[in-house]
Design an enzyme around this catalytic site. Structure first.
Site, PDB file in Angstrom:
ATOM      1  N   PHE A  44       0.808  -1.219   0.000  1.00  0.00           N
ATOM      2  CA  PHE A  44       0.000   0.000   0.000  1.00  0.00           C
ATOM      3  C   PHE A  44       0.842   1.271   0.000  1.00  0.00           C
ATOM      4  O   PHE A  44       0.362   2.335  -0.385  1.00  0.00           O
ATOM      5  CB  PHE A  44      -0.981   0.015   1.180  1.00  0.00           C
ATOM      6  CG  PHE A  44      -0.376  -0.320   2.510  1.00  0.00           C
ATOM      7  CD1 PHE A  44       0.342   0.606   3.237  1.00  0.00           C
ATOM      8  CD2 PHE A  44      -0.535  -1.598   3.042  1.00  0.00           C
ATOM      9  CE1 PHE A  44       0.898   0.290   4.466  1.00  0.00           C
ATOM     10  CE2 PHE A  44       0.005  -1.925   4.277  1.00  0.00           C
ATOM     11  CZ  PHE A  44       0.731  -0.983   5.000  1.00  0.00           C
ATOM     12  N   GLY A  47       1.232   3.634  -3.264  1.00  0.00           N
ATOM     13  CA  GLY A  47       0.290   4.681  -3.632  1.00  0.00           C
ATOM     14  C   GLY A  47      -0.210   5.524  -2.480  1.00  0.00           C
ATOM     15  O   GLY A  47      -0.989   6.450  -2.683  1.00  0.00           O
ATOM     16  N   HIS A  48       0.219   5.222  -1.248  1.00  0.00           N
ATOM     17  CA  HIS A  48      -0.327   5.925  -0.057  1.00  0.00           C
ATOM     18  C   HIS A  48       0.801   6.358   0.858  1.00  0.00           C
ATOM     19  O   HIS A  48       0.989   5.744   1.909  1.00  0.00           O
ATOM     20  CB  HIS A  48      -1.290   5.010   0.681  1.00  0.00           C
ATOM     21  CG  HIS A  48      -2.226   5.715   1.608  1.00  0.00           C
ATOM     22  ND1 HIS A  48      -1.948   5.934   2.943  1.00  0.00           N
ATOM     23  CD2 HIS A  48      -3.440   6.257   1.392  1.00  0.00           C
ATOM     24  CE1 HIS A  48      -2.972   6.547   3.515  1.00  0.00           C
ATOM     25  NE2 HIS A  48      -3.888   6.759   2.603  1.00  0.00           N
ATOM     26  N   PHE A  49       1.525   7.271   0.668  1.00  0.00           N
ATOM     27  CA  PHE A  49       1.614   8.187  -0.463  1.00  0.00           C
ATOM     28  C   PHE A  49       3.035   8.111  -0.985  1.00  0.00           C
ATOM     29  O   PHE A  49       3.963   7.974  -0.192  1.00  0.00           O
ATOM     30  CB  PHE A  49       1.301   9.619  -0.022  1.00  0.00           C
ATOM     31  CG  PHE A  49      -0.079   9.766   0.577  1.00  0.00           C
ATOM     32  CD1 PHE A  49      -1.196   9.882  -0.236  1.00  0.00           C
ATOM     33  CD2 PHE A  49      -0.257   9.766   1.954  1.00  0.00           C
ATOM     34  CE1 PHE A  49      -2.463  10.036   0.308  1.00  0.00           C
ATOM     35  CE2 PHE A  49      -1.519   9.906   2.508  1.00  0.00           C
ATOM     36  CZ  PHE A  49      -2.627  10.040   1.687  1.00  0.00           C
ATOM     37  N   VAL A  54       2.391   6.492   4.387  1.00  0.00           N
ATOM     38  CA  VAL A  54       1.584   6.427   5.601  1.00  0.00           C
ATOM     39  C   VAL A  54       0.649   5.224   5.482  1.00  0.00           C
ATOM     40  O   VAL A  54       0.001   5.035   4.445  1.00  0.00           O
ATOM     41  CB  VAL A  54       0.747   7.720   5.782  1.00  0.00           C
ATOM     42  CG1 VAL A  54      -0.190   7.605   6.971  1.00  0.00           C
ATOM     43  CG2 VAL A  54       1.652   8.933   5.928  1.00  0.00           C
TER      44      VAL A  54
END
EC number: 4.2.1.59
Length: 146
Positions: A44, A47-49, A54
């Site tokens: 994750f 893309g986050h971020f 985070v």
């Protein structure tokens, strides 16, 4: 109390959604203390971020729910099989107090508040060190699928 091999025997989750690495304490019918080691390799974070990795809050809640499932199974004295599914029934009062970043270790303490008619209500707190990262009340239920 439970290592990853024992956790894998109870939870149906697998990579990339298995979010409990170890159980340190387990008091039947009362509480569980579990760990999740957060690494930059988590999918994750791509893309986050990209500019500031985070951990998504929903995954912190999911990690607490997985710890709650282990507590529920132990409380009932059951070993789930491939026909047992453990669902969220509700989330109340979720509060996120600090971001969770690569290198953090989540310490999830979940206590069983009540159990009635197949619905479990838990209170969970996730910490990084001494800092609270997330607090929530979770409601979950187990179902057998055909």
């Amino acid at each position: 109390m439970l290592d990853i091999h024992q956790i894998l025997k109870q939870l149906p989750h697998r990579y990339p959604i298995l979010l409990v690495d170890r159980v340190l304490e387990l008091e039947k019918g009362k509480r569980i203390l579990a760990l999740k080691n957060v690494t930059i390799n988590e999918p994750f974070f791509t893309g986050h971020f990209p500019h500031r990795p985070v951990m998504p809050g929903v995954l912190i809640l999911e990690a607490m729910a997985q710890a709650a499932a282990l507590l529920a199974f132990d409380t009932l004295g059951v070993v789930p099989d491939d026909k047992t599914v453990y669902y969220f029934a509700g989330i109340d009062g979720a509060r996120f107090k600090r971001p969770v970043e690569p290198g953090d270790q989540l310490r999830m303490e979940v206590s069983l508040e009540r159990m009635k008619a197949g619905i479990f209500k838990f209170k969970g707190t996730t910490r990084v060190g001494e800092d609270i990262a997330c607090e929530a009340e979770l409601m979950c239920t187990m179902r057998t699928i055909a």
